[in-house]
Design a protein around this motif. Structure first.
Motif, mmCIF file in Angstrom:
data_model
loop_
_atom_site.group_PDB
_atom_site.id
_atom_site.type_symbol
_atom_site.label_atom_id
_atom_site.label_comp_id
_atom_site.label_asym_id
_atom_site.label_seq_id
_atom_site.Cartn_x
_atom_site.Cartn_y
_atom_site.Cartn_z
ATOM 1 N N ILE C 160 0.830 -1.204 0.000
ATOM 2 C CA ILE C 160 0.000 0.000 0.000
ATOM 3 C C ILE C 160 0.868 1.258 0.000
ATOM 4 N N VAL C 161 1.984 1.229 0.732
ATOM 5 C CA VAL C 161 2.874 2.402 0.723
ATOM 6 C C VAL C 161 3.364 2.668 -0.696
ATOM 7 N N ILE C 162 3.754 1.609 -1.391
ATOM 8 C CA ILE C 162 4.212 1.780 -2.772
ATOM 9 C C ILE C 162 3.079 2.319 -3.643
ATOM 10 N N TYR C 163 1.902 1.787 -3.421
ATOM 11 C CA TYR C 163 0.710 2.251 -4.152
ATOM 12 C C TYR C 163 0.460 3.741 -3.900
ATOM 13 N N LEU C 164 0.616 4.164 -2.639
ATOM 14 C CA LEU C 164 0.386 5.579 -2.304
ATOM 15 C C LEU C 164 1.405 6.472 -3.000
ATOM 16 N N ILE C 165 2.645 6.028 -3.015
ATOM 17 C CA ILE C 165 3.684 6.815 -3.679
ATOM 18 C C ILE C 165 3.370 6.947 -5.161
ATOM 19 N N LYS C 166 2.916 5.837 -5.754
ATOM 20 C CA LYS C 166 2.639 5.871 -7.191
ATOM 21 C C LYS C 166 1.439 6.756 -7.510
ATOM 22 N N GLU C 167 0.361 6.614 -6.726
ATOM 23 C CA GLU C 167 -0.824 7.427 -7.011
ATOM 24 C C GLU C 167 -0.580 8.891 -6.660
ATOM 25 N N GLY C 168 0.217 9.118 -5.632
ATOM 26 C CA GLY C 168 0.526 10.490 -5.249
ATOM 27 C C GLY C 168 1.283 11.227 -6.341
ATOM 28 N N SER C 169 1.944 10.484 -7.213
ATOM 29 C CA SER C 169 2.701 11.115 -8.298
ATOM 30 C C SER C 169 1.788 11.933 -9.205
ATOM 31 N N LEU C 170 0.471 11.683 -9.119
ATOM 32 C CA LEU C 170 -0.465 12.455 -9.934
ATOM 33 C C LEU C 170 -0.569 13.897 -9.445
ATOM 34 N N GLY C 171 0.027 14.179 -8.279
ATOM 35 C CA GLY C 171 -0.009 15.522 -7.722
ATOM 36 C C GLY C 171 0.465 16.593 -8.694
ATOM 37 N N PHE C 172 1.355 16.226 -9.623
ATOM 38 C CA PHE C 172 1.841 17.233 -10.576
ATOM 39 C C PHE C 172 0.699 17.803 -11.413
ATOM 40 N N THR C 173 -0.402 17.022 -11.597
ATOM 41 C CA THR C 173 -1.497 17.526 -12.424
ATOM 42 C C THR C 173 -2.198 18.722 -11.783
ATOM 43 N N ILE C 174 -2.040 18.901 -10.457
ATOM 44 C CA ILE C 174 -2.584 20.120 -9.848
ATOM 45 C C ILE C 174 -1.454 21.078 -9.475
ATOM 46 N N GLY C 175 -0.237 20.782 -9.935
ATOM 47 C CA GLY C 175 0.860 21.730 -9.768
ATOM 48 C C GLY C 175 1.747 21.491 -8.565
ATOM 49 N N LEU C 176 1.663 20.303 -7.963
ATOM 50 C CA LEU C 176 2.551 19.997 -6.846
ATOM 51 C C LEU C 176 3.968 19.757 -7.373
ATOM 52 N N VAL C 177 4.955 20.302 -6.678
ATOM 53 C CA VAL C 177 6.338 20.062 -7.085
ATOM 54 C C VAL C 177 6.940 18.978 -6.197
ATOM 55 N N ASP C 178 6.759 17.740 -6.629
ATOM 56 C CA ASP C 178 7.469 16.626 -6.011
ATOM 57 C C ASP C 178 8.472 16.145 -7.068
ATOM 58 N N VAL C 179 8.899 14.887 -7.000
ATOM 59 C CA VAL C 179 9.866 14.440 -8.006
ATOM 60 C C VAL C 179 9.325 14.592 -9.430
ATOM 61 N N PHE C 180 8.055 14.281 -9.606
ATOM 62 C CA PHE C 180 7.459 14.368 -10.944
ATOM 63 C C PHE C 180 7.386 15.826 -11.398
ATOM 64 N N GLY C 181 6.871 16.673 -10.507
ATOM 65 C CA GLY C 181 6.770 18.086 -10.828
ATOM 66 C C GLY C 181 8.126 18.682 -11.161
ATOM 67 N N LYS C 182 9.125 18.291 -10.377
ATOM 68 C CA LYS C 182 10.470 18.799 -10.622
ATOM 69 C C LYS C 182 10.978 18.334 -11.991
ATOM 70 N N ALA C 183 10.733 17.063 -12.315
ATOM 71 C CA ALA C 183 11.173 16.540 -13.611
ATOM 72 C C ALA C 183 10.525 17.334 -14.735
ATOM 73 N N ASN C 184 9.229 17.637 -14.583
ATOM 74 C CA ASN C 184 8.552 18.420 -15.616
ATOM 75 C C ASN C 184 9.194 19.786 -15.795
ATOM 76 N N SER C 185 9.498 20.471 -14.685
ATOM 77 C CA SER C 185 10.057 21.817 -14.844
ATOM 78 C C SER C 185 11.483 21.754 -15.385
ATOM 79 N N LEU C 186 12.229 20.731 -14.990
ATOM 80 C CA LEU C 186 13.572 20.575 -15.562
ATOM 81 C C LEU C 186 13.486 20.363 -17.070
#
Lengths: 250, 233, 228
Positions: C160-186
């Motif tokens: 479930i922890v892995i699942y949460l990390i994976k689903e949380g990656s969708l945060g970039f779609t509302i503009g969250l800067v996590d690893v995914f968001g950072k990759a997009n801006s880079l």
């Protein structure tokens, strides 16, 4: 020391106990016999409040309890002064053998750890399981687990130990060891109620035998009276079905 | 909170256009990922072998990375690099011409092969090993042994997990908006943005997804019951 | 075709620090999920039919909504809902709040099922033996039943922890800067010149994190195996 009066219990429409009276004196070894479904296990469980009776009175250590309405404090008092040995052992799987025995002392009765361990080891010694003190239950055979279960009960020096078919889940070759342990305890004048199907054990050890069927006590008496001079037809029937009379070895 | 009922009705009608897309995605992906998933599972159960190792890395990657990252990698990143390479070498193939839907089929299938294989592996290994050995001993080929003996027995264990996988696929299909595929989520997204009535738009599709997934679960429950009766388990 | 390992390495280290954000929302959601998931599980284990049905329906509904749709609903809907009903304004809160709320719901629903089945897998005799040894019901739960539930539930909790990390990656779609968001801006800042390197680095970060978590869980499992 323990008296039950008019204990009743139903599960749904199924009336398991239809008004049972029994009395146990200090030092007694009471064996309850009866066909399966007769309510003997349920009766034992109501004593320890593992099952709430629908009605009934219990007198224990001079105090009277309403078996339906007894409050938390009363229930805890009874549980602390009784011990239960389960059919399927129910050792705590997350505790070692030693911890299984000390748990009720340290947590339930606030005995200091060092003292609890001394008591626990003495109890384990008594059942011949001291060598396995650091084992987890999953590594032990059923017979060994049950001996630990008995040690767990003995260690808290209860006023009475309740045995619920302690050998019926065991392979036949393991039954003897467990019965030997219970016999030993009986000789030490520990009060106990034993629900069992082991007839020769009952005859040997009990000073009182209660025969139950269909939720009532059919007959009670000394082993001799029950096994050789049963008054009730129902008792005779049951005994003849269990052991053909002529094969019966004393 | 006030909801715009008129808008809810209009979105619902607009979103209906995305229903066939969502269904097509799910059916095509299931059609390919179930048989291929079985193959991967059987190969992996035989622990030795290079192929087994490769598959296990593959499954680990799919399980260990978010679906959206896989989409970005395959849909956004890879074509750019391939296109540059083609232009340098003067190869006249237009990678950008490949439709988003094709990517969607490919990526979802790739993911679901891994997901399915894990479920099948669990279900198959729960069947006693002696079953396959007995099948072989009476002269069945391993394929026949699996197909006729092991898989039918595993089915009862696999169905609940399979139901989970299918509803999971329905949920994952909502990500295809990132590949410019107009499924129900993508349409709701654009409708919501156009009228700035996001909440209504997403509520509409949330209800649609709930209905779809609960129906799928119900169908699998009935199926499971039938199979259990059939095998008298 | 060009793929520069040096840039992969470079971007890997540029993105990695933002894993802190990812772990933050995953950790918090796990915590909330455990608390509320236990309550939801208790609902589903209730004798009273209404409470039990509420738990079952709640689970069915939230298990059926795609995470991205749930995230959008929380992001757009919750501020309005809170403002109009209880007058709390969260419109200017950090983006991570919405991600935490969303995956806490996912976490709660999944964990409630795990907790429920862990509870039912523990033999009732364990509890009975504990109280007949003189432990109070609460002590019996905390010392005997729950430790065994944890052992049963642990592999699922890891997943479930892995699942949460994976689903949380969708945060970039509302503009969250996590690893995914950072990759997009880079990627934007480098005009997609290193797009494959950047997203490969991102994928590797997620992959390594998942593998490490899995291995970590195995270690913990062995620690609490109680001789099994």
């Amino acid at each position: 020391m323990l008296e039950l009066k008019d204990v009743k219990k139903s599960f749904g429409k199924n009336r398991i106990l239809k008004g049972v009276d029994i009395s146990v004196n200090k030092g007694d070894v009471v064996v309850i016999l009866g066909p399966s479904g007769s309510g003997k296990t349920t009766l034992l469980r109501t004593i320890n409040f593992l099952e709430r009776a629908d009605s009934g009175t219990m007198i224990f250590d001079g105090k009277t309890y309403d078996m339906k309405r007894a409050g938390k404090k009363e229930v805890n008092f009874v549980r602390k002064n009784t011990a239960f040995v389960f059919q399927n052992y129910c050792l705590f799987n997350n505790k070692t053998v030693l911890q299984n025995v000390t748990e009720g002392l340290i947590i339930g009765r606030k005995v200091p750890k060092a003292e609890a361990e001394v008591k626990a080891k003495a109890a384990l010694e008594k059942v011949g399981m001291l060598d396995y003190a650091d084992y987890y239950p999953s590594r032990l055979s059923g017979g060994m687990q049950q001996r630990v279960g008995i040690a767990r009960a003995v260690a808290v020096s209860p006023d009475i130990i309740l045995f619920d078919e302690p050998t019926s889940a065991l392979d036949p070759e393991l039954v003897g060891d467990v019965l030997k342990v219970i016999r030993k305890l009986a000789k030490e004048d520990i009060t106990m109620i034993v629900v069992t199907h082991e007839m020769s054990f009952a005859e040997d050890v009990a000073n009182k035998v209660i025969f139950m069927a269909d939720g009532v006590v059919v007959e009670e008496g000394t082993p001799e009276e029950i096994f050789y001079r049963p008054k009730e037809e129902r008792t005779r029937q049951f005994l003849s079905r269990i052991i053909p009379v002529d094969n019966y070895v004393i | 909170m006030k909801l715009d009922h008129n808008f809810i009705k209009n979105t619902f009608i607009a979103v209906l256009a995305g229903v066939p897309v969502t269904f097509k995605l799910i059916l095509v992906v299931l059609l390919f990922s179930i048989p291929l998933g079985v193959v991967v599972a059987i190969v992996r159960m035989n622990k030795s072998g290079v192929l087994s190792k490769i598959f296990s890395v593959y499954v680990s990657f799919i399980r260990g990375t978010p679906a959206m990252v896989q989409i970005y990698l395959l849909y956004n990143a890879l074509p750019v690099v391939i296109m540059r390479f083609f232009q340098e070498k003067g190869i006249g193939i237009d990678v950008y011409g490949i439709k988003g839907m094709t990517y969607a089929y490919f990526i979802l299938t790739a993911t679901y092969i891994a997901v399915m294989s894990e479920s099948f592996r669990g279900g198959l290994s729960a069947v006693d090993k002696g079953q396959l050995e007995a099948a072989k001993s009476i002269g069945l080929t391993p394929f026949q042994g699996y197909y006729r003996i092991v898989i039918p027995q595993a089915m009862a264990n696999i169905l609940p997990v399979l139901a989970n996988n299918v509803t999971g696929l329905v949920k994952m299909s909502s990500l295809v908006f990132a590949m410019s595929v107009f499924d129900i989520t993508a349409i709701a997204k654009t409708e919501g943005a156009r009228h700035t009535t996001y909440v209504e738009a997403y509520l509409v599709i949330a209800v649609m997804y709930i209905t779809l997934n609960l129906t799928i679960e119900l169908i699998f429950k009935l199926l499971e019951k039938r199979i259990k009766e059939y095998h008298a388990l | 075709m060009r793929f520069d390992i040096v840039y992969l390495w470079k971007y890997f280290w540029k993105i990695l620090p933002y894993l802190r954000v990812t772990l933050e929302y995953a950790g918090l959601s796990l915590l909330f999920g455990l608390i509320f998931g236990s309550i939801l599980a208790a609902f589903k284990l209730q004798k009273y039919r209404i409470i039990r049905y509420f738990g079952v329906v709640y689970t069915a509904v939230f298990r059926s909504i795609p995470p991205v749709v749930l995230l959008f609903l929380v992001y757009y809907g919750l501020p309005q809902l809170l403002l109009n009903t209880v007058g709390i304004d969260i419109q200017n809160e950090e983006k991570i709040l919405y991600v935490i709320i969303t995956i806490s719901i996912l976490s709660m629903v999944s964990l409630s099922e795990v907790i429920r089945s862990a509870y039912t897998s523990i033999d009732k005799g364990q509890y009975e033996a504990a109280i007949s040894s003189g432990l109070l019901p609460i002590q019996a739960m905390v010392r005997i039943v729950i430790p065994q539930m944890i052992y049963v539930a642990l592999p699922n909790i890891g997943n479930i922890v892995i699942y949460l990390i994976k689903e949380g990656s969708l945060g970039f779609t509302i503009g969250l800067v996590d690893v995914f968001g950072k990759a997009n801006s880079l990627n934007q800042n480098s005009y997609s010149n290193y797009i494959l390197e950047i997203y490969t680095a991102l994928a590797l970060i997620y992959w390594f994190t998942s593998i490490l978590l899995e291995k970590g869980m195995k270690l913990i499992e062995r620690r609490v195996s109680y001789g099994r």
